[in-house]
Design a protein around this motif. Structure first.
Motif, PDB file in Angstrom:
ATOM      1  N   THR A   1      40.483  46.942  44.569  1.00  0.00           N
ATOM      2  CA  THR A   1      40.244  47.766  43.388  1.00  0.00           C
ATOM      3  C   THR A   1      41.059  49.053  43.464  1.00  0.00           C
ATOM      4  O   THR A   1      41.600  49.525  42.456  1.00  0.00           O
ATOM      5  CB  THR A   1      38.744  48.080  43.258  1.00  0.00           C
TER       6      THR A   1
ATOM      7  N   GLN B   1      35.857  46.068  37.563  1.00  0.00           N
ATOM      8  CA  GLN B   1      34.950  45.258  38.370  1.00  0.00           C
ATOM      9  C   GLN B   1      33.496  45.480  37.941  1.00  0.00           C
ATOM     10  O   GLN B   1      32.766  44.536  37.692  1.00  0.00           O
ATOM     11  CB  GLN B   1      35.132  45.632  39.843  1.00  0.00           C
TER      12      GLN B   1
ATOM     13  N   ASP C   1      39.909  42.526  37.270  1.00  0.00           N
ATOM     14  CA  ASP C   1      39.213  42.845  38.520  1.00  0.00           C
ATOM     15  C   ASP C   1      37.913  42.050  38.609  1.00  0.00           C
ATOM     16  O   ASP C   1      36.939  42.381  37.955  1.00  0.00           O
ATOM     17  CB  ASP C   1      38.944  44.351  38.598  1.00  0.00           C
ATOM     18  N   GLU C   2      37.927  41.009  39.391  1.00  0.00           N
ATOM     19  CA  GLU C   2      36.783  40.121  39.594  1.00  0.00           C
ATOM     20  C   GLU C   2      36.133  39.677  38.281  1.00  0.00           C
ATOM     21  O   GLU C   2      34.955  39.924  38.052  1.00  0.00           O
ATOM     22  CB  GLU C   2      35.733  40.801  40.496  1.00  0.00           C
TER      23      GLU C   2
HETATM   24 MG   LIG Z   1      36.671  45.869  44.211  1.00  0.00          MG
END
Ligand SMILES: [Mg+2]
Ligand SMILES: Nc1ncnc2c1ncn2[C@@H]1O[C@H](COP(=O)(O)OP(=O)(O)O)[C@@H](O)[C@H]1O
Lengths: 402, 300, 263
Positions: free
Chosen positions: C44, C92, C183-184
């Motif tokens: 991240t 995220q 992000d994820e």
């Molecule tokens: Mg992360």
């Protein structure tokens, strides 16, 4: 039963808490002590009852939160329904407008003057609403821009004999410039720091006006500010009041129009987004500084306009009109009405200014109730009297965006 | 040179009072990230409670020293009670609300408390008796430091020391530090966060009341509005030193006190409050983390 | 051909902590690149450096501008400037605008693609009206693509979790980026939803002609769709290669795939 005991405890606590301030009054010079035992009884009974109310509201609020979590549809309140449904709101608005238009012919000059104040606060409230309600920037020094407008008219008139209509745009512009000058350094700051800096700025302006005699004539202020001219005609006080009244009505309508347009625009959406999440906002390509500055400058402009009108209305201004309390009143109009909600701010402005006027008996409690209602609204109705409703976009078959 | 020392000590005195109030801001901010706008009003309530106690004592004919002690102790107790009550009513229900909500609620509380005292007591300035005796040993220094000033400086120093030790070594003090660092984590580790928050308000309010009684006695008069300006200045002090930092609050208070004192002494007395506000604006713009505060990158 | 994103020797320090240590990475156009690694590895942080939220301590980040095809070094640029160059991201921990409607969220994504300002807002000239209509239209179509059209006027925070994740993607797509950073995106999704997401990502890549840089813990998803995989651990680049190479890489297996990594 449990509630009863709880309330009893609360009542006892408040009787203890308020005992010295409410009951005892001392005079150091005369060496006397005055005991006002009745106050203790009032406090006891009052807090006993209020604690029931408090708990009731608290339960209702918690239930409301749960209900909202369960059903995803938001329920519009009765007022919101009336306001959003054209079938109802058209006649309502027309009726209101009619009332506002005939008002000065039906009521005394005194009443008209009160109404002018209320409308000025509508303008101020809506202006601050751009900054606080839409962009989420807590500005506690808004009154400084109001002062800029008022002093702009008073001083430009005193030194250069400029008329009301010339100064009105100048006042707005000056306030906007002040807004930008202040905004550039401070808008980087986090929310609560911003609040304090703006408060400090507001106080600096007031203190300078109070102390810089050569410039602003100090605490005694400036008098004999001319009322707005009407094609060179000389108006009596009554006529002038009515004239100013219509002027403020028009000003309010323009403000409503402008704020409404702003909030349904690309810029307005950027403000709302900024209020919700600054980091996501920047990541979506919004220039934080530029967007905040626009809000600050536009908000200030309206305070500037209102200031010019205020000076013209009262014909006398001094720094005492521009204290922090004034900022707090305007802020509570925005908060009470519902941040970002135009009808809410209008309603709150009227309530705040008219209620104390007409409930004379309560007028000494005005500020007390003010403070209390700010707390209570935040606790029980943080969305305000008439919460802002997000705009719904409708779709036709192909691309008919209405 | 005497004039200089005169200003130096009056700045130190003022600064001590600012520091006492600033501690309340800094501790509350450290723990719940709220500018407790009503804190200045707690200070004002402390001063009024002290006045009332002093008034009763003088009617009863108690000695000056016992009056001073009683006034301070009772004022501190009452101010703590007010502090805790304010937290319960105006801040606790808003703990999960958007950031601006508790701040607005705090402003409302501040207005409410001012007007509460205005209505229940008076809107005018009321005289406050001098509670601090003239010490014989002070005679030679009388030119630039009065007994009141000395007492204020010493009492503040003692209070700071006690507070620092308290936070460092007691269990609740440790819990406070833990909560200030990470509230969620502290909660998971079994810290009673409500308790810690209440304790913070109690300590902050008690110190403010101490400041209130001392300043009342020093200035000789108080009114319902003294909390507003003092509150903002103390907040300035807290920010100046680095909000959240206890030594920072003291340092900030002293710097502010001296700035005001020297600026009014050597520049102009008309603009006393303007200096403080300018200092506030300048720090926030150029060093928002304060002198002893740390700048940290916000985690995304 | 130049890569859309080229990162050279990127370092990021937080006080004493080195969260990124000389990372090199490239993304070419029409590529899906994955960035994997255990929690706390610095993935991240890498996104935050690339999108301008943090200013990296050392190294170069070079981006091909979407509009003029020029290569620019973007270290220290503001996030909004970087978005204008054609990078758009998701977060995220979901960062929607919770009290705005779903459509408005996506409309915010159009910000870099539209121009109107105070004048346009007040006077609603022809250009502004047109632009506004187009914004609504484009946003609506993006919502349709991500199967969110039934929520158009809902408040964003009322959406189910999976839909919120998709809305984040929709909002980023509205900026018409040349590189999309996710992000994820599958975090918290069940296998069925993850499978749908996989198809969605591939579909987006095809239709929008956008490159994708993906942080993800779900190995199946990563291995199925990415052309290139970068593995980071403790802020250092551990390995890079095709999914197959990564699957067989000893160090990766030991450091990452060997341990429980369902977090
Ligand atoms: Mg992360
Ligand atoms: N703003 C920050 N301040 C201090 N440390 C940070 C910050 N952001 C991230 N870190 C640290 O950097 C490391 C990498 O974090 P992160 O990039 O979130 O990991 P990942 O996304 O791979 O799980 C962690 O040790 C984290 O604590």
């Amino acid at each position: 039963m449990k509630g009863f005991i709880r309330s009893l405890q609360v009542a006892l606590w408040f009787m203890f808490l308020t005992f010295p301030i409410m009951v005892i009054k001392v005079d150091i010079v005369e060496k006397t002590v005055q005991w006002r035992w009745m106050n203790l009884v009032y406090v006891g009974i009052g807090s006993f009852v209020l604690s029931f109310v408090w708990r009731f509201l608290m339960e209702k609020k918690n239930k409301g939160i749960k209900a909202r979590e369960e059903s995803r549809d938001e329920k519009l309140s009765f007022i919101q329904k009336i306001l959003t449904e054209p079938r109802y709101n058209r006649p309502l608005f027309l009726g209101l407008l009619l009332f506002v238009l005939v008002f000065p012919w039906m009521f005394s000059t005194y009443q008209t003057n009160i109404m002018i104040s209320a409308l000025l606060y509508v303008v101020l409230g809506l202006g601050l609403n751009i900054v606080v309600g839409l962009a989420g920037l807590l500005d506690l020094g808004y009154v400084a821009f109001y002062a800029v407008g008022a002093y702009a008219y008073a001083l430009l008139n005193y030194h250069f004999h400029l008329g009301f209509w010339t100064v009105l745009p100048i006042g707005g512009l000056l306030a906007a410039i002040f807004g930008i000058l202040l905004g550039i350094p401070v808008l980087r700051l986090r929310g609560d720091y911003l609040a304090i800096v703006t408060l400090g700025f507001g106080e600096i302006i007031r203190l300078v006006l109070e102390n810089w005699d050569e410039f602003s004539f100090g605490p005694s202020g400036i008098s004999n500010i001319p009322r707005p001219g009407f094609f060179g005609l000389h108006l009596t006080v009554e006529q002038a009041t009515i004239y100013i009244y219509y002027l403020v009505v028009i000003m309010s309508l323009i403000t409503i129009f402008v704020v409404n347009r702003l909030q349904n625009s690309r810029l307005g959406r950027a403000w709302l987004a900024l209020r919700e999440d600054e980091i996501a906002c920047e990541a979506m390509g919004i220039d934080r500084m530029k967007t905040k500055l626009a809000a600050f400058a536009l908000g200030a402009t309206w305070a500037g306009f209102a200031g010019v009108i205020f000076a013209a209305k009262t014909t006398f201004i001094n720094p005492a009109s521009f204290t922090f309390m004034e900022s707090a009143i305007i802020l509570s109009i925005v908060v009470l009405g519902g941040m970002g909600s135009i009808p809410g701010v209008i309603l709150a402005a009227f309530l705040m200014i008219l209620l104390p006027e007409y409930l004379r008996a309560f007028s000494q409690y005005r500020m007390l109730l003010f403070g209390a209602s700010m707390v209570l609204v935040m606790v029980f109705r943080p969305q305000g009297l008439i919460p802002n409703v997000r705009r719904k976009y409708l779709y036709g078959q192909k691309q008919g965006v209405r | 040179m005497d004039y200089f020392w005169d200003l130096f000590f009056s700045g130190l005195t003022r600064g001590s009072i600012y520091a006492l109030i600033a501690l309340g801001y800094t501790m509350v901010y450290g723990i719940i990230e709220l500018i407790n706008f009503a804190h200045g009003e707690i200070y004002m309530l402390g001063a009024f409670t002290g006045l009332i106690v002093a008034g009763i004592c003088s009617v009863l004919g108690l000695s000056l020293i016992s009056t001073l002690v009683l006034a301070i102790v009772i004022a501190m107790i009452y101010a703590s009670a007010y502090g805790v009550t304010v937290e319960r009513i105006a801040y606790r229900p808003l703990r999960n609300a958007p950031r601006l909500s508790p701040l607005i609620s705090a402003i409302g509380m501040s207005i409410f408390l001012q007007n509460y005292v205005l209505l229940a007591q008076t809107s005018k300035f009321v005289p406050f008796p001098n509670l601090i005796p003239d010490f014989a040993f002070m005679q030679p220094f009388e030119d630039f430091i009065g007994p009141s000033e000395l007492v204020i400086i010493v009492v503040t120093a003692v209070a700071m020391t006690v507070l620092t030790l308290f936070i460092k070594y007691t269990k609740i003090g440790k819990a406070m530090r833990a909560t200030a660092q990470n509230r969620k984590m502290a909660l998971l580790c079994g810290v009673n966060v409500d308790h810690v928050i209440s304790m913070t308000f109690i300590i902050g309010s008690a110190l403010a009341a101490l400041g209130g009684v001392l300043i009342g006695s020093y200035m000789g008069q108080i009114n319902f509005f003294i909390g507003f300006i003092a509150g903002i200045k103390a907040f300035t002090a807290a920010v100046l030193g680095g909000i959240g930092s206890i030594p920072g609050a003291v340092l900030g208070g002293l710097i502010l006190g001296w700035t005001e004192s020297f600026a009014t002494g050597y520049v102009s007395s008309d603009y006393q409050d303007v200096f403080a506000f300018c200092l506030l604006v300048l720090i926030l713009i150029f060093r928002p983390a304060g002198i002893l505060g740390r700048t940290n990158t916000k985690k995304v | 051909m130049l890569p859309i994103l080229e990162v050279k020797d990127l370092c990021m320090d937080f006080g004493g902590l080195r969260a990124l240590d000389h990372i090199n990475l490239e993304v070419f156009s029409d590529q899906i690149v994955a960035l994997i690694g255990p929690n706390g590895a610095g993935k991240t942080t890498f996104f935050n450096c690339v999108t301008g939220i943090y200013e990296p301590t050392h190294g170069d980040i070079l981006v091909l501008s979407r509009d003029d095809g020029q290569r620019k070094r973007i270290n220290g640029l503001k996030p909004n400037k970087i978005t204008e160059l054609g990078l758009a991201r998701t977060f995220q921990n979901i960062r929607l605008f919770p009290n705005m409607t779903v459509l408005e969220n996506v409309m915010i994504g159009r910000h870099t693609r539209t121009r109107s300002w105070i004048f346009g807002a007040l006077f609603r000239d022809k250009k502004t009206v047109q632009e506004e209509q187009e914004t609504v239209e484009v946003s609506y179509n993006i919502l349709k693509k991500l199967q969110l059209e039934k929520y158009v006027n809902e408040i964003a925070s009322n959406l189910p979790y999976g839909a919120q994740r998709r809305l984040e993607i929709a909002r980023a797509l509205a900026a018409e980026p040349s590189l999309l950073l996710l992000d994820e995106p599958a975090a918290g999704m069940n296998p069925k939803e993850t499978k749908q997401l996989e198809e969605l990502i591939l579909q987006i890549k095809e239709q929008e002609r956008v490159s994708i840089l993906l942080i993800e813990h779900d190995m199946k998803l990563v291995m199925n769709i990415s052309e290139m995989v970068y593995v980071v651990e403790y802020g250092r680049l551990l390995a890079k290669g095709s999914p197959r190479e990564i699957k067989e890489d000893e160090r990766v297996i030991k450091a990452y795939l060997g341990e429980d990594h369902d977090a």
